[in-house]
Design a protein around this motif. Structure first.
Motif, PDB file in Angstrom:
ATOM      1  N   GLU A  75      -7.265   4.049  12.855  1.00  0.00           N
ATOM      2  CA  GLU A  75      -6.464   3.103  12.067  1.00  0.00           C
ATOM      3  C   GLU A  75      -5.809   2.072  12.985  1.00  0.00           C
ATOM      4  O   GLU A  75      -5.741   0.884  12.665  1.00  0.00           O
ATOM      5  CB  GLU A  75      -5.391   3.837  11.276  1.00  0.00           C
ATOM      6  CG  GLU A  75      -5.920   4.698  10.134  1.00  0.00           C
ATOM      7  CD  GLU A  75      -4.783   5.327   9.351  1.00  0.00           C
ATOM      8  OE1 GLU A  75      -4.063   6.185   9.923  1.00  0.00           O
ATOM      9  OE2 GLU A  75      -4.606   4.975   8.178  1.00  0.00           O
ATOM     10  N   GLY A 129       2.560   4.465   1.081  1.00  0.00           N
ATOM     11  CA  GLY A 129       2.636   5.105   2.376  1.00  0.00           C
ATOM     12  C   GLY A 129       3.005   6.556   2.224  1.00  0.00           C
ATOM     13  O   GLY A 129       3.378   7.004   1.144  1.00  0.00           O
ATOM     14  N   GLU A 133       0.852  -1.175   0.000  1.00  0.00           N
ATOM     15  CA  GLU A 133       0.000   0.000   0.000  1.00  0.00           C
ATOM     16  C   GLU A 133       0.898   1.238   0.000  1.00  0.00           C
ATOM     17  O   GLU A 133       1.906   1.263   0.698  1.00  0.00           O
ATOM     18  CB  GLU A 133      -0.875   0.020   1.260  1.00  0.00           C
ATOM     19  CG  GLU A 133      -1.899  -1.090   1.311  1.00  0.00           C
ATOM     20  CD  GLU A 133      -3.132  -0.755   0.500  1.00  0.00           C
ATOM     21  OE1 GLU A 133      -3.245   0.398   0.050  1.00  0.00           O
ATOM     22  OE2 GLU A 133      -3.982  -1.644   0.321  1.00  0.00           O
ATOM     23  N   PRO A 184      -0.217   6.498  12.752  1.00  0.00           N
ATOM     24  CA  PRO A 184      -1.577   6.368  12.217  1.00  0.00           C
ATOM     25  C   PRO A 184      -2.601   7.014  13.137  1.00  0.00           C
ATOM     26  O   PRO A 184      -2.367   7.208  14.324  1.00  0.00           O
ATOM     27  CB  PRO A 184      -1.776   4.848  12.149  1.00  0.00           C
ATOM     28  CG  PRO A 184      -0.401   4.273  12.163  1.00  0.00           C
ATOM     29  CD  PRO A 184       0.403   5.209  13.021  1.00  0.00           C
ATOM     30  N   PHE A 230      -8.788  -0.577   6.963  1.00  0.00           N
ATOM     31  CA  PHE A 230      -7.635   0.192   7.420  1.00  0.00           C
ATOM     32  C   PHE A 230      -6.580  -0.689   8.078  1.00  0.00           C
ATOM     33  O   PHE A 230      -5.385  -0.439   7.959  1.00  0.00           O
ATOM     34  CB  PHE A 230      -8.093   1.305   8.366  1.00  0.00           C
ATOM     35  CG  PHE A 230      -8.927   2.346   7.693  1.00  0.00           C
ATOM     36  CD1 PHE A 230     -10.189   2.657   8.152  1.00  0.00           C
ATOM     37  CD2 PHE A 230      -8.459   3.008   6.571  1.00  0.00           C
ATOM     38  CE1 PHE A 230     -10.969   3.618   7.526  1.00  0.00           C
ATOM     39  CE2 PHE A 230      -9.234   3.967   5.932  1.00  0.00           C
ATOM     40  CZ  PHE A 230     -10.494   4.268   6.416  1.00  0.00           C
ATOM     41  N   SER A 247      -4.706  -2.335   5.374  1.00  0.00           N
ATOM     42  CA  SER A 247      -3.901  -1.350   4.649  1.00  0.00           C
ATOM     43  C   SER A 247      -2.630  -1.012   5.400  1.00  0.00           C
ATOM     44  O   SER A 247      -1.548  -0.951   4.823  1.00  0.00           O
ATOM     45  CB  SER A 247      -4.708  -0.074   4.407  1.00  0.00           C
ATOM     46  OG  SER A 247      -5.690  -0.278   3.442  1.00  0.00           O
ATOM     47  N   ILE A 248      -2.759  -0.770   6.698  1.00  0.00           N
ATOM     48  CA  ILE A 248      -1.557  -0.418   7.465  1.00  0.00           C
ATOM     49  C   ILE A 248      -0.575  -1.571   7.446  1.00  0.00           C
ATOM     50  O   ILE A 248       0.635  -1.370   7.311  1.00  0.00           O
ATOM     51  CB  ILE A 248      -1.918  -0.064   8.914  1.00  0.00           C
ATOM     52  CG1 ILE A 248      -2.669   1.250   8.964  1.00  0.00           C
ATOM     53  CG2 ILE A 248      -0.668   0.019   9.770  1.00  0.00           C
ATOM     54  CD1 ILE A 248      -2.935   1.711  10.370  1.00  0.00           C
ATOM     55  N   GLU A 293       1.312  -1.464   4.314  1.00  0.00           N
ATOM     56  CA  GLU A 293       1.725  -0.133   3.891  1.00  0.00           C
ATOM     57  C   GLU A 293       3.234   0.007   3.898  1.00  0.00           C
ATOM     58  O   GLU A 293       3.915  -0.319   4.870  1.00  0.00           O
ATOM     59  CB  GLU A 293       1.109   0.910   4.826  1.00  0.00           C
ATOM     60  CG  GLU A 293       1.491   2.341   4.492  1.00  0.00           C
ATOM     61  CD  GLU A 293       0.853   3.328   5.438  1.00  0.00           C
ATOM     62  OE1 GLU A 293      -0.335   3.161   5.767  1.00  0.00           O
ATOM     63  OE2 GLU A 293       1.541   4.275   5.857  1.00  0.00           O
TER      64      GLU A 293
END
Lengths: 550, 195
Positions: A440, A276, A274, A436, A359, A362-363, A366
């Protein structure tokens, strides 16, 4: 999207049928399989699955039937791409991963993470044979001469199997690099193994640095993707099966290359990190998306090549393939899209199923400010099998699967009490990411905690029972207690310091063992601590057998 | 010629009676207007629309003999908004809700049947912040209506258009901020004036 969120990224989810008529895309994020007509650029069929099926790799047989591995369901789903009909779902093993079609025997060959190669007839019917190998198998390629190649996920080795035995093992070489700090790089995490049209075998893998230096401020930054100064970098290894050698080409600035395709002298790369944001530090963000390098560049062993050629948007690509006329097809994760041609210049197809944005997912994937992702060291939420050299000593990567929140505090030192501290210490402090948002972090904790543990293999029952009795009698349960095998305490058991009691599950996939990885096998763990020093070899074997069932 | 000195100024000597020609009669009127419009041409996160707006206004005719008037009031609008995740904790969301003061100083009737209203507005709009809350920002726009006058000028129906600067809030780990982006407005309108 599955109720616990999309599964951890595995990649390699795209297949083009023979003749180039259809693209078959596994979509674990939306629990479905998409059949797309490549000429009309429309999605013809969407095969909806149960949330826990997790479709993965795909193979096609000589009759044009398509077979999809269901990684969590433990099955192979066979379908007719023309009608979209599901022909059959067959149980194959607990954790199927790679699949290929053996034209000689008209069988599907499935590589199972718990350590076996399973054959079943392509036309239908149950398992025909099971060949036990070793845990952590990933991809399988059946060559025309009958040789079977199997990749091992965390070591990036390629097993050459002939006549039912492992005839040889080919491991990409370690590499050395200069830079701010001279580093040694060892191969880890073979995301994808594929066969090049000219017969070479390409392994898209990581290399991990063996030297990390200090854990403290200010230099504890984990670079990723950076060829010289990173801690994890993407590599493509080109394996020559006949000579048993491999040369490895580091790819500068890419994170999580989970798939590759080859045509016309080009190597197409699916980078799935993802995007960043840059931190206030070095402002490095890794490249992601669909990339390309020339095969003529990928010649010098160990020499980094920059990957500047961008063929699509900078968002995660989980699968890539090339049509017979040389057009690249890329599967984007979110929004779910199939793009034909560079930047979808020949058409894009929106895949059914809505958004799979989460989320937490995603993190985890990332590319933080330094370019490293959580998945760089914790692929699919597990561990990379690597031992890192910190100033405080050697430390083994730990797994995050199976309900991690219940094992708090975290890290070998037990100094990280919750997910927020993990974010601040690791994601921000070491990986260079921007802190974050609280929502998140909450999503991240929830998502990681929901990652299921891999299933344990079957072991001899009697030996496992004897081992269990020894486990209890030896007092192992004093510390390794509870559902996950840890009392969450930080103790000194004579292995070189005070360490947070590690959990005991998924053990068969977590070699090497102990905080510094000194024990290569579970048998080697027995006797290092606890009241196990007096056990006989047979008893150690029984205890290890029991541990493998956890 | 009649010249008795009484009421001579009230006798309409020409063939146009300004007071009768411009309807509805009177200098001040209140009214309410409904607009339903598309917001074409946007790209994510501005795949917005349709816009629905209720405008409460008053009309002030500049003089009894003038076709010109000024219209002013308060408009409340809603549009389905869009959101987009850009990665790295960056999320953008457009504004669904706005309250604005609108003035249409160039507002006149062309004969008995057609009216033109032009002006602008300024107001506040709210865009969602991911994780909770709303951002508030000042914005503006330009508006124009071309209407048919019905029911002796009490009912206006026609087309509406203009430009509005829609707020977009960017939720960011580092530097959250709100900015505006121009959107075209085109749709239909209907208004009722209280006689």
């Amino acid at each position: 999207m599955p109720p616990d969120g999309p599964p951890a990224l595995a990649g390699g989810t795209l297949h083009l049928t023979e003749g180039g008529r259809y693209a078959i895309a596994s979509d674990p994020d939306r629990a479905s399989i998409h059949v797309v007509h490549l000429t009309s650029r429309e999605e013809l069929h969407t095969i909806e699955l149960a949330p826990e099926d997790e479709p993965g790799r795909i193979a096609e047989d000589a009759a044009g039937r398509v077979h999809v591995v269901l990684r969590r369901a433990g099955e192979v789903l066979s379908l007719d791409p023309e009608s979209g009909d599901v022909l059959e779902r067959r149980a194959v093993c607990r954790a199927p991963r790679g699949i290929d079609y053996d034209e000689g025997s008209s069988e599907l060959v499935v590589a199972c993470a718990e350590g076996s190669l399973v054959r079943l007839p392509a036309a239908g019917g149950g398992v025909a044979s099971v060949l036990p190998l070793e845990p952590d198998l990933r991809d399988v390629i059946v060559r025309s001469d009958g040789t079977t190649l199997v990749s091992v996920f965390r070591s990036a080795e390629v097993l050459v199997v002939r006549d039912g035995v492992v005839a040889s093992r080919i491991r990409p070489a370690s590499m050395e690099s200069t830079g701010f700090t001279p580093r040694s790089w060892v191969p880890t995490v073979a995301w994808r193994m594929r066969e090049h049209p000219d017969g070479a075998i390409l392994v898209h893998q990581h290399s991990a640095s063996s030297q990390l230096g200090t854990l403290g401020v200010p230099s504890g930054v984990y670079y990723g993707g950076d060829c010289l100064n990173g801690v994890v970098r993407s590599v493509v290894s080109i394996v020559d099966v006949e000579s048993g050698t491999a040369r490895s080409i580091p790819l500068d600035g890419l994170s999580l290359v989970v798939d590759g395709a080859y045509a016309g002298g080009q190597i197409y790369l699916a980078a799935a990190a993802e995007p960043g944001n840059a931190t206030a530090g070095f402002g490095i963000t890794s490249l992601t998306g669909l990339r390309r390098v020339s095969e003529t560049e990928a010649t010098a062993d160990g020499i980094c090549i920059p990957v500047w050629d961008q063929l699509g948007e900078e968002r995660p690509v989980t699968g890539v393939a090339v049509t017979s006329d040389g057009q690249v097809v890329a599967q984007y994760r979110e929004p779910g899209t199939l793009a034909v041609g560079a930047y979808g210049s020949l058409g894009s197809v929106a895949l059914a199923g809505g958004s799979a944005l989460h989320f937490g997912h995603s993190i985890f994937h990332e590319a933080a400010g330094s370019g490293a992702t959580c998945a760089s060291c914790h692929p699919e939420g597990g561990d990379d099998g690597h031992v890192w050299r910190f100033d405080v000593g050697a430390r083994r990567t730990q797994t995050l699967r199976g309900g991690i929140l219940e094992t708090a505090p975290f890290h070998w030192s037990g100094d990280v009490v919750d997910g927020t501290r993990v974010m601040e210490g690791t994601f921000v402090g070491r990986m260079g990411g921007a802190r974050p948002h609280d929502f998140e972090i909450a999503a991240f904790e929830e998502w990681v905690d929901a990652l299921p543990a891999l299933p344990a293999p079957d072991e001899e029952r009697a030996a496992a029972e004897r081992g269990r009795a020894l486990f209890d009698a030896s007092g192992c349960g004093d510390c390794h207690s509870g559902r996950l095998g840890t009392n969450n305490q930080t103790v000194d058991v004579g292995t070189g310091g005070r360490f947070n009691v590690p959990s005991l599950y998924e053990l068969v996939y977590r070699a090497p063992y102990l905080h510094d990885g000194r024990a290569a096998t579970l048998e080697g763990v027995v006797g290092t601590h606890g009241d196990t020093g007096a056990l006989t070899d047979a008893q150690r074997g029984d205890l290890a057998t029991y541990l493998r069932t956890l | 010629m009649l010249d008795d000195g009484v009421g001579a100024s009230t006798v309409p000597w020409n063939d146009v009676d300004p007071e009768a020609s411009y309807l509805p009669l009177g200098l001040v009127h209140g009214g309410v207007q409904l607009r339903l419009a598309a917001l074409p041409g946007g790209t994510a996160p501005q795949l917005d629309g349709p816009l629905v707006e209720l405008f409460g206004f008053f009309d002030l005719r500049y003089s009894r003999w003038s076709a010109w008037r000024m219209r002013a009031g308060i408009a409340l609008s809603y549009q389905p908004h869009s959101e987009q995740y850009l990665g790295g904790g960056e999320l953008v969301a457009s504004s669904p809700l706005a309250l604005r003061a609108r003035v249409l100083p160039i507002s006149f009737d062309m004969g008995r049947w057609v009216g033109l209203r032009l002006g602008g507005d300024v107001g506040a709009q709210w865009a969602p912040i991911f994780g909770g809350g709303m951002s508030t920002s000042v914005f503006g726009g330009l508006t124009g209506d071309l209407v048919v006058l019905l029911l002796d000028g009490r009912l206006e129906a026609g087309v509406t258009g203009g430009i509005q600067w829609t707020a977009i809030h960017r939720t960011s780990r580092s530097f959250p901020y709100t900015y505006t982006h121009a959107e075209a407005v085109i749709g239909l309108t209907a208004a009722y004036l209280v006689p």
